[in-house]
Design a protein around this motif. Structure first.
Motif, PDB file in Angstrom:
ATOM      1  N   THR A   1      86.056  47.976  63.779  1.00 61.41           N
ATOM      2  CA  THR A   1      85.053  47.035  63.621  1.00 61.41           C
ATOM      3  C   THR A   1      84.427  46.942  64.950  1.00 61.41           C
ATOM      4  N   PRO A   2      83.014  46.748  64.744  1.00 64.59           N
ATOM      5  CA  PRO A   2      82.315  46.339  65.960  1.00 64.59           C
ATOM      6  C   PRO A   2      82.387  44.819  66.776  1.00 64.59           C
ATOM      7  N   TYR A   3      83.522  44.594  66.641  1.00 60.62           N
ATOM      8  CA  TYR A   3      84.127  43.098  67.004  1.00 60.62           C
ATOM      9  C   TYR A   3      83.451  42.008  66.032  1.00 60.62           C
ATOM     10  N   PHE A   4      83.310  42.441  65.089  1.00 55.39           N
ATOM     11  CA  PHE A   4      82.650  41.298  63.805  1.00 55.39           C
ATOM     12  C   PHE A   4      83.424  40.051  64.072  1.00 55.39           C
TER      13      PHE A   4
ATOM     14  N   ALA B   1      85.010  39.590  78.269  1.00 55.92           N
ATOM     15  CA  ALA B   1      83.683  40.001  77.377  1.00 55.92           C
ATOM     16  C   ALA B   1      82.781  40.843  78.005  1.00 55.92           C
ATOM     17  N   ASN B   2      82.293  41.873  77.298  1.00 56.69           N
ATOM     18  CA  ASN B   2      81.390  42.823  77.920  1.00 56.69           C
ATOM     19  C   ASN B   2      81.956  43.788  79.131  1.00 56.69           C
ATOM     20  N   ARG B   3      81.219  44.479  79.657  1.00 57.67           N
ATOM     21  CA  ARG B   3      81.546  45.663  80.315  1.00 57.67           C
ATOM     22  C   ARG B   3      82.246  45.404  81.612  1.00 57.67           C
ATOM     23  N   ILE B   4      83.290  46.149  82.194  1.00 60.30           N
ATOM     24  CA  ILE B   4      83.584  46.168  83.521  1.00 60.30           C
ATOM     25  C   ILE B   4      83.269  47.581  84.017  1.00 60.30           C
TER      26      ILE B   4
ATOM     27  N   HIS C   1      85.343  49.626  80.689  1.00 58.36           N
ATOM     28  CA  HIS C   1      86.155  48.819  79.949  1.00 58.36           C
ATOM     29  C   HIS C   1      84.956  47.721  79.232  1.00 58.36           C
ATOM     30  N   LEU C   2      85.341  47.692  77.780  1.00 56.80           N
ATOM     31  CA  LEU C   2      84.411  46.746  77.158  1.00 56.80           C
ATOM     32  C   LEU C   2      85.417  46.041  76.117  1.00 56.80           C
ATOM     33  N   HIS C   3      85.077  44.619  76.613  1.00 58.68           N
ATOM     34  CA  HIS C   3      85.557  43.559  75.358  1.00 58.68           C
ATOM     35  C   HIS C   3      87.163  43.184  75.365  1.00 58.68           C
ATOM     36  N   GLY C   4      87.697  43.903  75.862  1.00 56.17           N
ATOM     37  CA  GLY C   4      89.280  43.910  76.016  1.00 56.17           C
ATOM     38  C   GLY C   4      89.765  44.010  74.471  1.00 56.17           C
TER      39      GLY C   4
ATOM     40  N   ALA D   1      80.413  36.667  66.793  1.00 55.09           N
ATOM     41  CA  ALA D   1      79.590  36.818  65.498  1.00 55.09           C
ATOM     42  C   ALA D   1      78.307  37.140  65.441  1.00 55.09           C
ATOM     43  N   TYR D   2      78.009  38.308  64.175  1.00 49.48           N
ATOM     44  CA  TYR D   2      77.150  38.656  63.979  1.00 49.48           C
ATOM     45  C   TYR D   2      76.199  37.943  63.076  1.00 49.48           C
ATOM     46  N   PHE D   3      75.211  37.371  63.334  1.00 45.86           N
ATOM     47  CA  PHE D   3      74.374  36.333  62.515  1.00 45.86           C
ATOM     48  C   PHE D   3      73.177  36.865  61.809  1.00 45.86           C
TER      49      PHE D   3
ATOM     50  N   TYR E   1      67.434  44.838  72.374  1.00 49.21           N
ATOM     51  CA  TYR E   1      68.194  44.041  73.115  1.00 49.21           C
ATOM     52  C   TYR E   1      69.833  43.646  73.070  1.00 49.21           C
ATOM     53  N   ASP E   2      70.321  44.079  74.327  1.00 45.56           N
ATOM     54  CA  ASP E   2      71.527  44.115  74.484  1.00 45.56           C
ATOM     55  C   ASP E   2      71.957  43.703  76.056  1.00 45.56           C
ATOM     56  N   HIS E   3      71.343  42.497  76.431  1.00 46.38           N
ATOM     57  CA  HIS E   3      71.197  41.971  77.622  1.00 46.38           C
ATOM     58  C   HIS E   3      72.018  40.834  77.814  1.00 46.38           C
TER      59      HIS E   3
ATOM     60  N   ILE F   1      74.218  34.300  78.493  1.00 44.56           N
ATOM     61  CA  ILE F   1      74.304  34.657  77.128  1.00 44.56           C
ATOM     62  C   ILE F   1      73.736  35.954  76.893  1.00 44.56           C
ATOM     63  N   GLN F   2      74.412  36.705  76.014  1.00 42.04           N
ATOM     64  CA  GLN F   2      74.108  38.036  75.691  1.00 42.04           C
ATOM     65  C   GLN F   2      73.374  38.177  74.392  1.00 42.04           C
ATOM     66  N   LEU F   3      72.248  38.517  74.281  1.00 37.64           N
ATOM     67  CA  LEU F   3      71.633  38.783  72.836  1.00 37.64           C
ATOM     68  C   LEU F   3      71.721  40.088  72.697  1.00 37.64           C
ATOM     69  N   TYR F   4      72.399  40.424  71.605  1.00 38.06           N
ATOM     70  CA  TYR F   4      72.646  41.937  71.033  1.00 38.06           C
ATOM     71  C   TYR F   4      72.172  41.791  69.971  1.00 38.06           C
ATOM     72  N   THR F   5      71.289  42.941  69.362  1.00 34.39           N
ATOM     73  CA  THR F   5      70.316  42.866  68.162  1.00 34.39           C
ATOM     74  C   THR F   5      71.028  44.011  67.191  1.00 34.39           C
TER      75      THR F   5
ATOM     76  N   LEU G   1      74.910  35.995  69.631  1.00 32.15           N
ATOM     77  CA  LEU G   1      74.464  35.293  70.822  1.00 32.15           C
ATOM     78  C   LEU G   1      75.730  34.934  71.393  1.00 32.15           C
ATOM     79  N   GLU G   2      76.165  35.722  72.418  1.00 29.28           N
ATOM     80  CA  GLU G   2      77.549  35.631  73.159  1.00 29.28           C
ATOM     81  C   GLU G   2      77.355  35.005  74.444  1.00 29.28           C
ATOM     82  N   THR G   3      77.941  33.829  74.410  1.00 30.85           N
ATOM     83  CA  THR G   3      77.891  32.854  75.657  1.00 30.85           C
ATOM     84  C   THR G   3      78.856  33.663  76.435  1.00 30.85           C
TER      85      THR G   3
END
Ligand code: GLA
Length: 352
Positions: free
Chosen positions: A71-74, A82-85, A107-110, A181-183, A251-253, A289-293, A316-318
């Protein structure tokens, strides 16, 4: 006031080591959210469009097995970080910690999205509510400290899905929790989200390098495709010849929210779909907040026979900023014994 009743619970399958997993249905008169205690995943989320037609707004799978397989973390709860180290390492109090590398060298997302959480119905006059708890043990993925985590999903009678996160630790550690969540406000699997509008209350964002690690700069959005201070279609500038957009493949920022009172609930972002009339407001106590498209969606077979391609959803990942443990100038993601971590994000659904 909505009358609080027990939330509906049904079997959702078993993990490979035989743990039973459930699916819980939170509902009010208009909105229905189904959440599993595997990863705290929001499996479906039905809301009405401006004509009252219900659609499921989140991408995901029909069965537990698929969430377990890949899963891409659905829809999942993301932690510990959350996100990268960068380079999967950071130091704290002079000790260097080495984390699991699961994104190239980073490291991404644990792994909280792959854990079975303990569920409890905590519905009240505030709405139907599901409490999920999990003890992340000292050393999990390389992070220090035993970390009891609690996440409460509440569906209010104002069509808000509220997520309250809390945690404590017995050693100095770092922490960054979100939901992935992917909206698609037109309904999951109904094409791309490029015509849907986004507003983000942020004058700055954190530019990234070629490995999607923040450079440390807080850059003004003015005059760039990252200016969402007024609502703009996601696709209006996404393919512009811009170095940052190329780096993120869209967008992935992370945006630096303009919240004047850090730690208080702030309207971070708003999304709008002109066709269905659906509006999603995102309020948060988090600084970023991360906007990932959905740049990496590549023909995933999802719910109801739908196929998810590139840019068929937005997240929209807070959050705290990516790689904060390696950027002392970013808002701190440290948590110490005796401190009580608390964070709230609200997804509010309406139409216009
Ligand atoms: C986050 C990351 C992306 C990607 C997605 C999941 O948004 O920033 O790079 O990993 O999660 O695929």
């Amino acid at each position: 006031m909505q009358v609080a009743t027990e939330i509906r619970k049904q079997a959702f399958g078993h993990t490979s080591d035989g743990m039973a997993v459930e699916l819980y249905t939170l509902a009010n008169r208009e909105v229905e959210a189904r959440i599993t205690n595997y990863g705290g995943i929001i499996v479906s989320l039905h809301t009405p469009d401006r004509n009252g037609k219900l659609d499921d707004l989140v991408l995901g799978y029909d069965s537990l097995d698929k969430y377990i397989a890949k899963t891409p973390y659905f829809g999942a709860i993301i932690g510990r970080y959350a996100n990268r180290i960068a380079h999967a390492t950071f130091s704290l109090d002079g000790i260097t910690y080495t984390l699991a590398k699961n994104d190239g060298d980073n490291h991404l997302h644990g792994g909280f999205n792959k854990r079975v959480w303990t569920a409890k119905d905590v519905s009240s006059s505030a709405g139907q509510a599901l409490e999920l708890t999990y003890l992340s043990k000292d050393g999990e993925e390389g992070f220090p400290g035993n970390l009891p985590v609690k996440v409460v999903y509440t569906l209010t009678d104002k069509n808000e899905l509220k997520i309250d996160y809390s945690a404590t630790t017995d050693k100095d550690t770092v922490l960054n929790l979100t939901n992935h969540a992917y909206f698609n406000l037109a309904g999951q699997g109904n094409g791309d989200i490029l015509q849907q509008h986004i507003m983000i209350q942020a004058d700055r964002f954190t530019p990234i390098d070629q490995f999607s690690i923040p450079t440390g700069e807080l850059r003004s959005v003015k005059g760039t495709p990252f200016d969402f201070t007024t609502a703009t279609a996601i696709g209006a500038r996404i393919d512009q010849d811009d170095q940052q957009l190329k780096m993120g493949k869209g967008y992935d920022h992370n945006w630096v929210l303009n919240n004047p009172a850090a730690g208080s609930l702030f309207l971070a972002a708003q999304a709008y779909d002109p066709h269905s009339g659906r509006v999603l407001e995102v309020l948060t106590t988090e600084p970023g907040i991360q906007l990932y498209t959905g740049n990496f969606l590549d023909g995933i077979h999802g719910k109801d026979g739908k196929v998810y391609d590139r840019r068929n959803a937005f997240c929209l990942e807070t959050q705290h900023f990516p790689d904060s443990p390696n950027h002392p100038s970013f808002p701190t993601s440290e948590l110490k014994p005796g401190q009580h971590f608390e964070s709230t994000t609200v997804y509010k659904f309406s139409t216009k």
